[in-house]
Design a protein around this motif. Structure first.
Motif, PDB file in Angstrom:
ATOM      1  N   ASN A 143      93.296  36.468 -39.504  1.00 35.18           N
ATOM      2  CA  ASN A 143      92.315  37.403 -38.929  1.00 35.18           C
ATOM      3  C   ASN A 143      92.647  38.834 -39.321  1.00 35.18           C
ATOM      4  N   LEU A 144      93.946  39.167 -39.297  1.00 35.60           N
ATOM      5  CA  LEU A 144      94.355  40.528 -39.668  1.00 35.60           C
ATOM      6  C   LEU A 144      94.050  40.802 -41.131  1.00 35.60           C
ATOM      7  N   VAL A 145      94.278  39.819 -41.988  1.00 28.54           N
ATOM      8  CA  VAL A 145      93.985  39.985 -43.417  1.00 28.54           C
ATOM      9  C   VAL A 145      92.491  40.222 -43.610  1.00 28.54           C
ATOM     10  N   VAL A 146      91.690  39.428 -42.913  1.00 35.31           N
ATOM     11  CA  VAL A 146      90.236  39.577 -43.027  1.00 35.31           C
ATOM     12  C   VAL A 146      89.825  40.956 -42.530  1.00 35.31           C
ATOM     13  N   GLU A 147      90.373  41.362 -41.363  1.00 36.92           N
ATOM     14  CA  GLU A 147      90.034  42.665 -40.800  1.00 36.92           C
ATOM     15  C   GLU A 147      90.502  43.792 -41.717  1.00 36.92           C
ATOM     16  N   SER A 148      91.699  43.644 -42.284  1.00 33.33           N
ATOM     17  CA  SER A 148      92.200  44.708 -43.156  1.00 33.33           C
ATOM     18  C   SER A 148      91.369  44.782 -44.433  1.00 33.33           C
ATOM     19  N   GLU A 149      90.891  43.654 -44.926  1.00 32.31           N
ATOM     20  CA  GLU A 149      90.012  43.683 -46.105  1.00 32.31           C
ATOM     21  C   GLU A 149      88.707  44.383 -45.766  1.00 32.31           C
ATOM     22  N   GLU A 150      88.222  44.133 -44.554  1.00 33.69           N
ATOM     23  CA  GLU A 150      86.980  44.787 -44.123  1.00 33.69           C
ATOM     24  C   GLU A 150      87.204  46.295 -44.002  1.00 33.69           C
ATOM     25  N   ILE A 151      88.364  46.704 -43.502  1.00 31.00           N
ATOM     26  CA  ILE A 151      88.683  48.126 -43.360  1.00 31.00           C
ATOM     27  C   ILE A 151      88.795  48.776 -44.739  1.00 31.00           C
ATOM     28  N   VAL A 152      89.442  48.043 -45.662  1.00 32.88           N
ATOM     29  CA  VAL A 152      89.567  48.576 -47.025  1.00 32.88           C
ATOM     30  C   VAL A 152      88.177  48.761 -47.631  1.00 32.88           C
ATOM     31  N   GLN A 153      87.310  47.809 -47.465  1.00 35.38           N
ATOM     32  CA  GLN A 153      85.958  47.914 -47.999  1.00 35.38           C
ATOM     33  C   GLN A 153      85.209  49.088 -47.353  1.00 35.38           C
ATOM     34  N   LEU A 154      85.373  49.237 -46.045  1.00 32.24           N
ATOM     35  CA  LEU A 154      84.730  50.345 -45.326  1.00 32.24           C
ATOM     36  C   LEU A 154      85.250  51.680 -45.844  1.00 32.24           C
ATOM     37  N   LYS A 157      83.808  52.436 -49.132  1.00 36.30           N
ATOM     38  CA  LYS A 157      82.421  52.899 -48.989  1.00 36.30           C
ATOM     39  C   LYS A 157      82.401  54.361 -48.550  1.00 36.30           C
ATOM     40  N   LYS A 158      83.270  54.708 -47.605  1.00 40.66           N
ATOM     41  CA  LYS A 158      83.340  56.095 -47.125  1.00 40.66           C
ATOM     42  C   LYS A 158      83.767  57.018 -48.262  1.00 40.66           C
ATOM     43  N   LEU A 159      84.728  56.577 -49.048  1.00 39.21           N
ATOM     44  CA  LEU A 159      85.227  57.378 -50.164  1.00 39.21           C
ATOM     45  C   LEU A 159      84.112  57.587 -51.192  1.00 39.21           C
TER      46      LEU A 159
END
Length: 166
Positions: A143-154, A157-159
């Motif tokens: 779950n943490l890996v999935v969440e961290s991948e989502e954060i990286v993608q976010l 996108k912000k960058l």
């Protein structure tokens, strides 16, 4: 060698026969050199006589008749009980005491086995619990890996958004 017969009970013909048979088997070829005098009226005595040079045959006969002997024949071990051991004073008490000791040993063995089984069950439960904990941690890690991948993608996108704004 003097053998005292202490029983007040009648001695059966079968008992006398077993005594003679065992004596002959034990003494073997020297049977004609060992003599008996009997004065048994329950109680009474039996006297076995021989030459001094044959003393070991009387010792063998005494052991075979009255005592518990550990026997080892070509690696096969067993305990034999003297055919007339019941005539010895205190034999019943000795046997009763041995029976009690044997019962106590059996109970100790049962308790040890029970304790070992409980230890095994406890270890089994600990292994299961650790397995469940490992599975739970593995799931949380995923779950943490999935969440961290989502954060990286976010963040990407912000960058990208910020880059476009500049």
């Amino acid at each position: 060698m003097k053998i005292n017969v202490n029983t007040k009970d009648p001695i059966s013909t079968s008992t006398w026969y077993q005594y003679q048979k065992l004596l002959n088997r034990t003494i073997g070829q020297k049977e004609n050199e060992v003599y008996q005098k009997t004065n048994v009226q329950s109680p009474g005595n039996i006297i076995l006589e021989t030459l001094v040079s044959n003393w070991q045959y009387l010792a063998l006969a005494g052991g075979a008749l009255f005592f518990d002997v550990d026997v080892d024949i070509k690696g096969v071990k067993f305990k034999t009980h003297g055919a007339l051991s019941f005539l010895l004073p205190g034999d019943k008490e000795r046997k009763a005491t041995q029976s009690i000791k044997d019962s106590i040993e059996i109970e100790k063995d049962k308790e040890l086995l029970k304790s070992m089984k409980l230890d095994n069950k406890l270890k089994e439960l600990e292994v299961r619990e650790k397995g469940h904990l490992l599975a739970q941690l593995t799931s949380e890690k995923k779950n943490l890996v999935v969440e961290s991948e989502e954060i990286v993608q976010l963040n990407e996108k912000k960058l990208n958004y910020l880059k476009m704004m500049n």
